[in-house]
Design an enzyme around this catalytic site. Sequence first.
Site, mmCIF file in Angstrom:
data_model
loop_
_atom_site.group_PDB
_atom_site.id
_atom_site.type_symbol
_atom_site.label_atom_id
_atom_site.label_comp_id
_atom_site.label_asym_id
_atom_site.label_seq_id
_atom_site.Cartn_x
_atom_site.Cartn_y
_atom_site.Cartn_z
ATOM 1 N N GLU A 56 77.515 40.799 118.520
ATOM 2 C CA GLU A 56 77.113 40.222 117.231
ATOM 3 C C GLU A 56 78.331 39.884 116.372
ATOM 4 O O GLU A 56 78.358 38.850 115.718
ATOM 5 C CB GLU A 56 76.161 41.159 116.485
ATOM 6 N N TYR A 139 72.546 40.624 107.995
ATOM 7 C CA TYR A 139 72.169 40.036 109.278
ATOM 8 C C TYR A 139 72.532 40.968 110.445
ATOM 9 O O TYR A 139 71.696 41.249 111.310
ATOM 10 C CB TYR A 139 72.838 38.652 109.492
ATOM 11 N N ASP A 157 69.377 34.445 111.234
ATOM 12 C CA ASP A 157 70.660 33.776 111.426
ATOM 13 C C ASP A 157 70.444 32.268 111.240
ATOM 14 O O ASP A 157 69.340 31.806 110.962
ATOM 15 C CB ASP A 157 71.274 34.114 112.794
#
Length: 249
Positions: A56, A139, A157
């Site tokens: 990520e 996020y 996202d």
Amino acid sequence: MTAPTKPPHSHRADAGSDAPLALPLQETVIDWFDENARDLPWRRPEAGPWGVMVSEFMLQQTPVNRVLPIYEQWLARWPRPADLAKEAPGEAVRAWGRLGYPRRALRLHGAAVAIAERHGGDVPTDHAQLLALPGIGEYTAAAVASFAYGQRHPVLDTNVRRVFARAVTGVQYPPNATTAAERKLARTLLPDDERTAARWAAASMELGALVCTAKNESCHRCPIAALCAWQLAGKPEHDGPPRRGQTYA
Ligand code: SF4
């Protein structure tokens, strides 16, 4: 990003929300994902929560094909947060290679140190604890909780926001920065069941990455074309404020 394993019961069992479109969207996009999800290393069970977290950070501003080799090297060298935490921060930056925006390497190193110090070396499962780690925003906390631990969180996202803007709101692009209305819509669309919600998060993100791309969206092979508000309205052109430059979609 990872693909949580399919729930034991069909996702058809949990309607999930008040929005009339929510259930057909969930079902169709998850069915499409079952057939079309890319086999990416951070989606495999062996990646574990640390692999998901590393991916990520790397994927925030860099496309998948450039992330893949660095991700493999990184996990081979530092298979656990504590392995990275023992290194000097400069080593993390060096290993970041050509991914760009190397401050992310320092933030990931800082998160690894905090995980080693506060959580006994294990990536925390709790969303609030994830959010409290240095370098982790809304996020990333939601993505790790959802993809690594199969929890129920809206994961917004750029890909997901674009899919929702088009399919549900009926506009070409989402606003430049995430709005309260988008968060509300994401919560409305989220399946009730935890594991189905986690699968929906990965599936809607993959649809935006592979089909409903920022430019040249492939409506002819989109599983939700018959439901998509923007497509049904004849794809009116963006008439909001000028869009900020995007590093990649
Ligand atoms: S029909 Fe086209 S615009 Fe609508 S979600 Fe699918 S790819 Fe995106």
